[in-house]
Design an enzyme around this catalytic site. Sequence first.
Site, PDB file in Angstrom:
ATOM      1  N   SER A 121       0.825  -1.209   0.000  1.00  0.00           N
ATOM      2  CA  SER A 121       0.000   0.000   0.000  1.00  0.00           C
ATOM      3  C   SER A 121       0.857   1.256   0.000  1.00  0.00           C
ATOM      4  O   SER A 121       0.356   2.339  -0.255  1.00  0.00           O
ATOM      5  CB  SER A 121      -0.948   0.002   1.190  1.00  0.00           C
ATOM      6  OG  SER A 121      -0.232  -0.218   2.367  1.00  0.00           O
ATOM      7  N   GLU A 154      -6.507  -1.326  -7.075  1.00  0.00           N
ATOM      8  CA  GLU A 154      -5.640  -0.460  -7.885  1.00  0.00           C
ATOM      9  C   GLU A 154      -4.602  -1.336  -8.590  1.00  0.00           C
ATOM     10  O   GLU A 154      -3.904  -2.125  -7.940  1.00  0.00           O
ATOM     11  CB  GLU A 154      -4.926   0.557  -6.982  1.00  0.00           C
ATOM     12  CG  GLU A 154      -5.882   1.522  -6.312  1.00  0.00           C
ATOM     13  CD  GLU A 154      -5.201   2.472  -5.335  1.00  0.00           C
ATOM     14  OE1 GLU A 154      -5.682   3.598  -5.193  1.00  0.00           O
ATOM     15  OE2 GLU A 154      -4.199   2.087  -4.703  1.00  0.00           O
TER      16      GLU A 154
HETATM   17  P1  NAI Z   1      -0.518  -9.360   8.094  1.00  0.00           P
HETATM   18  O1  NAI Z   1       0.517  -9.009   9.090  1.00  0.00           O
HETATM   19  O2  NAI Z   1      -1.928  -9.653   8.528  1.00  0.00           O
HETATM   20  O3  NAI Z   1      -0.022 -10.658   7.270  1.00  0.00           O
HETATM   21  C1  NAI Z   1       1.247 -10.763   6.713  1.00  0.00           C
HETATM   22  C2  NAI Z   1       1.572 -12.244   6.578  1.00  0.00           C
HETATM   23  O4  NAI Z   1       2.749 -12.373   5.799  1.00  0.00           O
HETATM   24  C3  NAI Z   1       1.848 -12.938   7.900  1.00  0.00           C
HETATM   25  O5  NAI Z   1       1.093 -14.115   7.968  1.00  0.00           O
HETATM   26  C4  NAI Z   1       3.350 -13.237   7.860  1.00  0.00           C
HETATM   27  O6  NAI Z   1       3.688 -14.435   8.533  1.00  0.00           O
HETATM   28  C5  NAI Z   1       3.581 -13.367   6.385  1.00  0.00           C
HETATM   29  N1  NAI Z   1       4.940 -13.097   5.940  1.00  0.00           N
HETATM   30  C6  NAI Z   1       5.791 -12.135   6.354  1.00  0.00           C
HETATM   31  N2  NAI Z   1       6.957 -12.209   5.665  1.00  0.00           N
HETATM   32  C7  NAI Z   1       6.821 -13.251   4.779  1.00  0.00           C
HETATM   33  C8  NAI Z   1       7.665 -13.812   3.790  1.00  0.00           C
HETATM   34  N3  NAI Z   1       8.886 -13.323   3.555  1.00  0.00           N
HETATM   35  N4  NAI Z   1       7.186 -14.846   3.058  1.00  0.00           N
HETATM   36  C9  NAI Z   1       5.950 -15.349   3.290  1.00  0.00           C
HETATM   37  N5  NAI Z   1       5.117 -14.841   4.227  1.00  0.00           N
HETATM   38  C10 NAI Z   1       5.540 -13.808   4.955  1.00  0.00           C
HETATM   39  O7  NAI Z   1      -0.485  -8.214   6.995  1.00  0.00           O
HETATM   40  P2  NAI Z   1      -1.659  -7.672   6.033  1.00  0.00           P
HETATM   41  O8  NAI Z   1      -2.422  -6.652   6.756  1.00  0.00           O
HETATM   42  O9  NAI Z   1      -2.379  -8.829   5.439  1.00  0.00           O
HETATM   43  O10 NAI Z   1      -0.805  -6.913   4.914  1.00  0.00           O
HETATM   44  C11 NAI Z   1      -0.050  -7.591   3.942  1.00  0.00           C
HETATM   45  C12 NAI Z   1       0.366  -6.611   2.854  1.00  0.00           C
HETATM   46  O11 NAI Z   1      -0.785  -5.963   2.323  1.00  0.00           O
HETATM   47  C13 NAI Z   1       1.302  -5.499   3.314  1.00  0.00           C
HETATM   48  O12 NAI Z   1       2.158  -5.164   2.241  1.00  0.00           O
HETATM   49  C14 NAI Z   1       0.322  -4.343   3.567  1.00  0.00           C
HETATM   50  O13 NAI Z   1       0.933  -3.083   3.466  1.00  0.00           O
HETATM   51  C15 NAI Z   1      -0.676  -4.556   2.434  1.00  0.00           C
HETATM   52  N6  NAI Z   1      -2.008  -3.992   2.649  1.00  0.00           N
HETATM   53  C16 NAI Z   1      -2.648  -4.076   3.858  1.00  0.00           C
HETATM   54  C17 NAI Z   1      -3.923  -3.554   4.022  1.00  0.00           C
HETATM   55  C18 NAI Z   1      -4.640  -3.657   5.326  1.00  0.00           C
HETATM   56  O14 NAI Z   1      -5.646  -2.950   5.514  1.00  0.00           O
HETATM   57  N7  NAI Z   1      -4.220  -4.520   6.247  1.00  0.00           N
HETATM   58  C19 NAI Z   1      -4.627  -2.892   2.912  1.00  0.00           C
HETATM   59  C20 NAI Z   1      -3.900  -2.918   1.665  1.00  0.00           C
HETATM   60  C21 NAI Z   1      -2.636  -3.422   1.561  1.00  0.00           C
END
Ligand code: NAI
Length: 506
Positions: A121, A154
Site C-alpha cells: 500500500s 488499484e
Molecule cells: P498481516 O501481518 O496480517 O499478514 C502478513 C503475513 O505475511 C503474515 O502471515 C506473515 O507471517 C507473512 N509473511 C511475512 N513475511 C513473509 C515472507 N517473507 N514470506 C511469506 N510470508 C511472509 O499483513 P496484512 O495486513 O495482510 O498486509 C499484507 C500486505 O498488504 C502489506 O504489504 C500491507 O501493506 C498490504 N495492505 C494491507 C492492508 C490492510 O488494511 N491490512 C490494505 C492494503 C494493503
Amino acid sequence: MELIHRNIGIIGTGAMGRGIAQIAAQAGSRVMLQDVQAGAAEKAREAICAQWDKLVEKGRLEAAAANDHKARLGVANSLSELSNCDLVVEAIVERLDAKKALFAELETIVSAHTILASNTSSLSITAIAASLKHPERLAGYHFFNPVPLMKVVEVIAGLKTSAAVCDALSQYARQMGHTPVLAQDTPGFIVNHAGRGYGTEALRIVSEGITDFATIDRILREQAGFKLGPFELMDLTALDVSHPVMESIYHQYYQEDRYRPSVITAQRLAGGMLGRKTGEGFYRYEDGVSHVEAEAAAPVVENMPPVWVSPRAARRSELLQLLKDLGAKIETGQSPSMEALTLVAPLGFDITTVAVVERLDPARTVGIDMLIDDAATKRRVLATNPATRTDMRDAAHALFARDGKSVSVIRDSGGFVTQRVVATIVNIASDICQQGICSPKDLETAVTLGLGYPMGPLAMGDRYGPTNVLEVLFNMQTVYGDQRYRPSPWLRRRGAIGLSLTHQES
Ligand code: NAI
C-alpha cells in the site's frame, strides 16, 4: 469468458492474503497459500473455508459451490510448490527488502510468463521490481480490507511494467467481481493519496481551536453527507495505521504542504489512544460502542431581532427564502438597522474580514455556510467572530433551529468546516489529475468504492460549483497566506467548464 489465471499463488496469508485468496478461488482459480510462518497457511485455509461455511449457513452460497471453492484452495509448504502458477500475488510484511528478496527468489522458480503482483500500500512498485531480471512482469495489485467487501483494486504500473500485465490483472480483477482502476506508481497511488484531504484538513481545523472533534464529525456527516466523520474514521482505522500513512505520503512528496500531517495524531499515537481497538481514540468505547457527549440544545430567545443579509452572501436568494420560511423579520434596507442581526455567507473568507470589508458591526455579525444547498443538508453551520455578542449568536442559533434542523456554531476561521474540507478534497483530486496519476474516471471510481465518499471528488466539485470551490481556495490562501490552499492548475483551468466533463483532454 475463460478465466484468465487458472493457478494462483498467494504469499503471506494475513488479513489481505486471505481475502485475495477467497475471491480468487470463488472466481474459479486454483489457489495455493504460502506463508513463512509455520502453520499460518493452513490456518488461513481453515479460516477461508469457515467464511464459506458461514455464507452457506446464511443462504448466500450453495453448499456445492462452497465445496468446489474448498477443493480449489491448497497450501504450499515451500515457494517451489508455486512453480506452475501463472500469477503470484504477494501480501507479506510491508518491507521493501523482504518483498525484493521474495520476488528475486520467485523469479528462479516460476515460468517466464508468470505475472508477479504486490499488494503493497505504500512502497514503490518500481523499487520492488528494480533488481528483477524481468521487471516488466511485476505490477502493484492493491486491494482494500476486507477484500471480499471492498470491491475495488488499484492496478499499479511501475516504470517498467508492461501494459499487457496491467491489462491481464485488470481483466482478472473483473473476473473476481472487483473493479480495477489503473494508477501510475506514485506515493499513495490513488485512494490513499485522494484520502489525504479529509482527515488532515479536519485536524487542522481542530488545531486552530475552531471547534471540537465531535462537532466536525457531525458537520461532515450531516451537512456534507459523508458516512463517517473524519475522527470516527480515524478511530476505526486506528492511528497506528493512519498516522504513518499521513507521514509517509508527506515525506514521499518531499514535504508538500498539502499533505502535512498533524501533531495531534502524532501525540495521540505516542499516548496509545489509537481508536476503537484500544478502547479510546478521539472517542471512548465501551463494548464497541462510542460515547459521544450530547449536543447542547438550541437556546430559547424571546425577542428575536430583525435580520439583514449581506448583498454579497453566497446563495443569497436561497438564504432569504429560508429566512422567510423560518418566520424571520427581514430588513431590506441598504444597511442593517441598529438592532439587526447581520448575516454574511462568505466562501473561504473569515467573518471578521468580511465584517471589516463590508463595514458591518462585527458585534452583530454572524456567518452561515451556504456552500451546499440548504435543502440538501441535515445541519446548518454558523460562525461567530471574536466580537460577536452572545445575544446575537444565540438569536442566530435559535432562528436557524426553528424548523428542527440541527445547528452547529463554530468559531471564526477562513472557510467553514465543510468548505475547507470539500475544497481540500477537490483540490487534491484535481492535482492527481494534473499529475496524470490516473484518469478522472478511475479517480472517481477509486474514491467512491475505496473511501466510501458520497460521490467522487470531481463530481463533488461540480455539485457545489467549481468556481465556488476555487473561491474558497483563493480566499483561504489569502487569509492564511499558506501555499497548501493554492489551487491546482487543473482545477483553475476547469473551474469555468466543470470538473467531470473531462475526458476530452488527456
Ligand atoms: P498481516 O501481518 O496480517 O499478514 C502478513 C503475513 O505475511 C503474515 O502471515 C506473515 O507471517 C507473512 N509473511 C511475512 N513475511 C513473509 C515472507 N517473507 N514470506 C511469506 N510470508 C511472509 O499483513 P496484512 O495486513 O495482510 O498486509 C499484507 C500486505 O498488504 C502489506 O504489504 C500491507 O501493506 C498490504 N495492505 C494491507 C492492508 C490492510 O488494511 N491490512 C490494505 C492494503 C494493503
